[in-house]
Design a protein around this motif. Structure first.
Motif, mmCIF file in Angstrom:
data_model
loop_
_atom_site.group_PDB
_atom_site.id
_atom_site.type_symbol
_atom_site.label_atom_id
_atom_site.label_comp_id
_atom_site.label_asym_id
_atom_site.label_seq_id
_atom_site.Cartn_x
_atom_site.Cartn_y
_atom_site.Cartn_z
ATOM 1 N N ASP A 14 -16.792 -19.906 6.408
ATOM 2 C CA ASP A 14 -16.059 -18.886 7.161
ATOM 3 C C ASP A 14 -16.024 -19.332 8.622
ATOM 4 O O ASP A 14 -16.809 -18.870 9.452
ATOM 5 C CB ASP A 14 -16.716 -17.516 7.011
ATOM 6 C CG ASP A 14 -15.899 -16.394 7.633
ATOM 7 O OD1 ASP A 14 -14.967 -16.678 8.418
ATOM 8 O OD2 ASP A 14 -16.206 -15.216 7.351
ATOM 9 N N HIS A 15 -15.116 -20.248 8.915
ATOM 10 C CA HIS A 15 -15.098 -20.855 10.240
ATOM 11 C C HIS A 15 -14.727 -19.869 11.339
ATOM 12 O O HIS A 15 -15.169 -20.016 12.478
ATOM 13 C CB HIS A 15 -14.195 -22.091 10.261
ATOM 14 C CG HIS A 15 -12.741 -21.816 10.160
ATOM 15 N ND1 HIS A 15 -12.142 -21.280 9.032
ATOM 16 C CD2 HIS A 15 -11.745 -22.003 11.059
ATOM 17 C CE1 HIS A 15 -10.855 -21.165 9.238
ATOM 18 N NE2 HIS A 15 -10.581 -21.593 10.461
ATOM 19 N N GLN A 16 -13.946 -18.857 11.017
ATOM 20 C CA GLN A 16 -13.594 -17.859 12.033
ATOM 21 C C GLN A 16 -14.828 -17.041 12.439
ATOM 22 O O GLN A 16 -15.076 -16.814 13.625
ATOM 23 C CB GLN A 16 -12.478 -16.945 11.518
ATOM 24 C CG GLN A 16 -11.168 -17.656 11.251
ATOM 25 C CD GLN A 16 -10.539 -18.245 12.506
ATOM 26 O OE1 GLN A 16 -10.810 -17.846 13.634
ATOM 27 N NE2 GLN A 16 -9.675 -19.236 12.317
ATOM 28 N N PRO A 65 -13.064 -25.540 8.961
ATOM 29 C CA PRO A 65 -13.193 -24.914 7.642
ATOM 30 C C PRO A 65 -13.486 -25.955 6.557
ATOM 31 O O PRO A 65 -12.886 -27.033 6.545
ATOM 32 C CB PRO A 65 -11.823 -24.270 7.422
ATOM 33 C CG PRO A 65 -10.881 -25.095 8.243
ATOM 34 C CD PRO A 65 -11.673 -25.581 9.431
#
Length: 121
Positions: A14-16, A65
């Motif tokens: 979950d890069h955000q 991601p």
């Protein structure tokens, strides 16, 4: 000189969310928020997310991601000055406390990327 330093990159499922976490931990901002484009273009949410130090002293960090969870110990990691307890309150996980053998704490971000926390100078 065969190479010179450019950026740091961290992988995340979950890069955000991890970009938000590191922004809170380091006082960074998303690059697109700090330096919006004049033409209205916005970075697609699925793309890597660059975060920057608004003071300009820290390196650019890309949160990339990936599909897989982290599964083994990092071979490279970040060292930061900071308050271990505040980072834990933000969601970091204590991997190893400072003590007789080491003079720093080893933490992991919410995705498991290890980093070392040193007392501020």
């Amino acid at each position: 000189m065969p190479a010179r330093f450019k950026d740091i990159a961290l992988d995340a499922v979950d890069h955000q969310a991890l970009a938000d976490w590191w922004c809170a931990a380091l006082g960074y901002r998303r690059s697109d928020e700090l330096y919006p484009r004049d033409d209205g273009w916005t970075r697609p949410a699925a793309w890597p997310t660059p975060i920057v130090d608004p003071a300009g002293s820290g390196p650019l960090i890309w949160i990339n991601p990936v599909a897989e969870q982290k599964s083994v110990k990092n071979r490279m990691h970040l060292d930061v000055y900071g308050d271990c307890e505040e980072l834990v309150e933000l969601g970091a996980i204590v991997m190893r406390r400072r003590g007789a053998e080491i003079d720093w704490d080893v933490l992991a971000d919410p995705e498991g990327n290890e980093f070392c926390v040193f007392q501020p100078e």
